[in-house]
Design a protein around this motif. Structure first.
Motif, PDB file in Angstrom:
ATOM      1  N   LYS A 244       0.842  -1.209   0.000  1.00 22.15           N
ATOM      2  CA  LYS A 244       0.000   0.000   0.000  1.00 22.15           C
ATOM      3  C   LYS A 244       0.874   1.256   0.000  1.00 22.15           C
ATOM      4  O   LYS A 244       0.631   2.191  -0.757  1.00 22.15           O
ATOM      5  N   SER A 245       1.898   1.247   0.841  1.00 25.89           N
ATOM      6  CA  SER A 245       2.803   2.387   0.911  1.00 25.89           C
ATOM      7  C   SER A 245       3.540   2.577  -0.412  1.00 25.89           C
ATOM      8  O   SER A 245       3.707   3.704  -0.895  1.00 25.89           O
ATOM      9  N   SER A 246       3.958   1.488  -1.032  1.00 24.01           N
ATOM     10  CA  SER A 246       4.643   1.553  -2.316  1.00 24.01           C
ATOM     11  C   SER A 246       3.721   2.140  -3.387  1.00 24.01           C
ATOM     12  O   SER A 246       4.129   2.997  -4.170  1.00 24.01           O
ATOM     13  N   PHE A 247       2.476   1.705  -3.412  1.00 24.14           N
ATOM     14  CA  PHE A 247       1.515   2.245  -4.368  1.00 24.14           C
ATOM     15  C   PHE A 247       1.356   3.751  -4.178  1.00 24.14           C
ATOM     16  O   PHE A 247       1.355   4.516  -5.146  1.00 24.14           O
ATOM     17  N   GLU A 248       1.250   4.196  -2.930  1.00 31.01           N
ATOM     18  CA  GLU A 248       1.086   5.622  -2.654  1.00 31.01           C
ATOM     19  C   GLU A 248       2.303   6.417  -3.128  1.00 31.01           C
ATOM     20  O   GLU A 248       2.163   7.521  -3.660  1.00 31.01           O
ATOM     21  N   GLN A 249       3.489   5.835  -2.940  1.00 28.60           N
ATOM     22  CA  GLN A 249       4.699   6.519  -3.411  1.00 28.60           C
ATOM     23  C   GLN A 249       4.695   6.646  -4.933  1.00 28.60           C
ATOM     24  O   GLN A 249       4.993   7.717  -5.468  1.00 28.60           O
TER      25      GLN A 249
ATOM     26  N   LEU B 178       3.830   9.659 -10.016  1.00 26.68           N
ATOM     27  CA  LEU B 178       3.008   9.874 -11.210  1.00 26.68           C
ATOM     28  C   LEU B 178       2.427  11.282 -11.220  1.00 26.68           C
ATOM     29  O   LEU B 178       2.442  11.962 -12.253  1.00 26.68           O
ATOM     30  N   GLN B 179       1.935  11.745 -10.086  1.00 23.43           N
ATOM     31  CA  GLN B 179       1.382  13.100 -10.008  1.00 23.43           C
ATOM     32  C   GLN B 179       2.455  14.142 -10.298  1.00 23.43           C
ATOM     33  O   GLN B 179       2.199  15.131 -10.997  1.00 23.43           O
ATOM     34  N   GLN B 180       3.658  13.928  -9.778  1.00 24.23           N
ATOM     35  CA  GLN B 180       4.767  14.848 -10.041  1.00 24.23           C
ATOM     36  C   GLN B 180       5.054  14.895 -11.546  1.00 24.23           C
ATOM     37  O   GLN B 180       5.251  15.969 -12.113  1.00 24.23           O
ATOM     38  N   ALA B 181       5.100  13.722 -12.173  1.00 23.00           N
ATOM     39  CA  ALA B 181       5.379  13.656 -13.608  1.00 23.00           C
ATOM     40  C   ALA B 181       4.273  14.349 -14.408  1.00 23.00           C
ATOM     41  O   ALA B 181       4.557  15.067 -15.376  1.00 23.00           O
ATOM     42  N   GLU B 182       3.021  14.147 -14.007  1.00 21.43           N
ATOM     43  CA  GLU B 182       1.901  14.805 -14.696  1.00 21.43           C
ATOM     44  C   GLU B 182       1.996  16.321 -14.551  1.00 21.43           C
ATOM     45  O   GLU B 182       1.771  17.063 -15.513  1.00 21.43           O
ATOM     46  N   ASN B 183       2.331  16.792 -13.358  1.00 20.80           N
ATOM     47  CA  ASN B 183       2.486  18.233 -13.123  1.00 20.80           C
ATOM     48  C   ASN B 183       3.632  18.798 -13.956  1.00 20.80           C
ATOM     49  O   ASN B 183       3.519  19.889 -14.529  1.00 20.80           O
TER      50      ASN B 183
ATOM     51  N   ILE C 115       3.174   2.319 -12.191  1.00 20.41           N
ATOM     52  CA  ILE C 115       4.528   2.224 -12.729  1.00 20.41           C
ATOM     53  C   ILE C 115       4.490   2.293 -14.253  1.00 20.41           C
ATOM     54  O   ILE C 115       5.304   2.994 -14.875  1.00 20.41           O
ATOM     55  N   ARG C 116       3.546   1.606 -14.866  1.00 23.63           N
ATOM     56  CA  ARG C 116       3.406   1.665 -16.337  1.00 23.63           C
ATOM     57  C   ARG C 116       3.121   3.096 -16.804  1.00 23.63           C
ATOM     58  O   ARG C 116       3.678   3.557 -17.801  1.00 23.63           O
ATOM     59  N   SER C 117       2.249   3.773 -16.084  1.00 19.68           N
ATOM     60  CA  SER C 117       1.917   5.161 -16.447  1.00 19.68           C
ATOM     61  C   SER C 117       3.133   6.072 -16.306  1.00 19.68           C
ATOM     62  O   SER C 117       3.348   6.965 -17.142  1.00 19.68           O
ATOM     63  N   ILE C 118       3.916   5.851 -15.265  1.00 20.19           N
ATOM     64  CA  ILE C 118       5.139   6.649 -15.067  1.00 20.19           C
ATOM     65  C   ILE C 118       6.103   6.424 -16.225  1.00 20.19           C
ATOM     66  O   ILE C 118       6.676   7.375 -16.765  1.00 20.19           O
ATOM     67  N   VAL C 119       6.267   5.176 -16.622  1.00 22.49           N
ATOM     68  CA  VAL C 119       7.161   4.855 -17.743  1.00 22.49           C
ATOM     69  C   VAL C 119       6.682   5.554 -19.014  1.00 22.49           C
ATOM     70  O   VAL C 119       7.484   6.144 -19.752  1.00 22.49           O
ATOM     71  N   GLU C 120       5.387   5.512 -19.281  1.00 18.55           N
ATOM     72  CA  GLU C 120       4.841   6.160 -20.475  1.00 18.55           C
ATOM     73  C   GLU C 120       5.024   7.676 -20.423  1.00 18.55           C
ATOM     74  O   GLU C 120       5.379   8.298 -21.424  1.00 18.55           O
ATOM     75  N   LEU C 121       4.778   8.271 -19.259  1.00 18.39           N
ATOM     76  CA  LEU C 121       4.970   9.723 -19.121  1.00 18.39           C
ATOM     77  C   LEU C 121       6.433  10.092 -19.311  1.00 18.39           C
ATOM     78  O   LEU C 121       6.746  11.128 -19.903  1.00 18.39           O
ATOM     79  N   ASN C 122       7.331   9.260 -18.791  1.00 21.14           N
ATOM     80  CA  ASN C 122       8.758   9.530 -18.946  1.00 21.14           C
ATOM     81  C   ASN C 122       9.165   9.506 -20.417  1.00 21.14           C
ATOM     82  O   ASN C 122      10.026  10.273 -20.842  1.00 21.14           O
ATOM     83  N   LYS C 123       8.525   8.644 -21.199  1.00 22.60           N
ATOM     84  CA  LYS C 123       8.811   8.601 -22.640  1.00 22.60           C
ATOM     85  C   LYS C 123       8.393   9.903 -23.317  1.00 22.60           C
ATOM     86  O   LYS C 123       8.996  10.319 -24.303  1.00 22.60           O
TER      87      LYS C 123
END
Length: 138
Positions: free
Chosen positions: A13-18, A23-28, A86-94
């Protein structure tokens, strides 16, 4: 194993929240870059790096626990949510990486132009000073 360990669930749960916060940071950051607002990019990048370091440290504890019975954990909703993040973060990083490289290239070029302009101004200033001395004005 067959059932979920409460301590591992807590770490999950803690890992998911992190990862959700990453992800929110990357979106911002993407929104700021799309709006050409680079005023707080440094702060967002530093915060993202901090969050990623924290997530990495936590994953060092979590991943060995998950691998003890991965087929069971793969059925857990929080595990799936974490993977989606994690998948969304990877896509945003691309998407972000080329934008960041573009901004860095523009910034480098502008700094080069400013440096060249400053050198030119220094050259003019030294010529003016030499003229004043030669003419007896200084």
């Amino acid at each position: 194993m067959g059932e979920f360990d409460p301590q591992t669930e807590k770490l999950l749960k803690s890992s998911f929240e992190q990862y959700r916060e990453i992800l929110q940071q990357a979106e911002n950051l993407l929104k700021m870059m799309d709006a050409c607002d680079y005023s707080q990019v440094d702060e967002h990048v530093i915060r993202s790096q901090q969050l990623q370091s924290e997530a990495s440290r936590q994953d060092e504890q979590l991943l060995p626990l998950l691998t003890l019975d991965l087929p069971t954990w793969e059925k857990h909703t929080q595990y799936q949510n974490r993977l989606d993040c994690i998948r969304s973060i990877v896509e945003l990083n691309k998407v972000l990486l080329p934008k960041i490289h573009g901004v860095m290239a523009i910034t480098k070029a502008e700094l080069g132009n400013l440096s060249g302009g400053r050198n030119a101004l220094v050259g003019y200033a030294s010529q003016d000073a030499d003229k004043r001395v030669f003419l007896g004005i200084g």
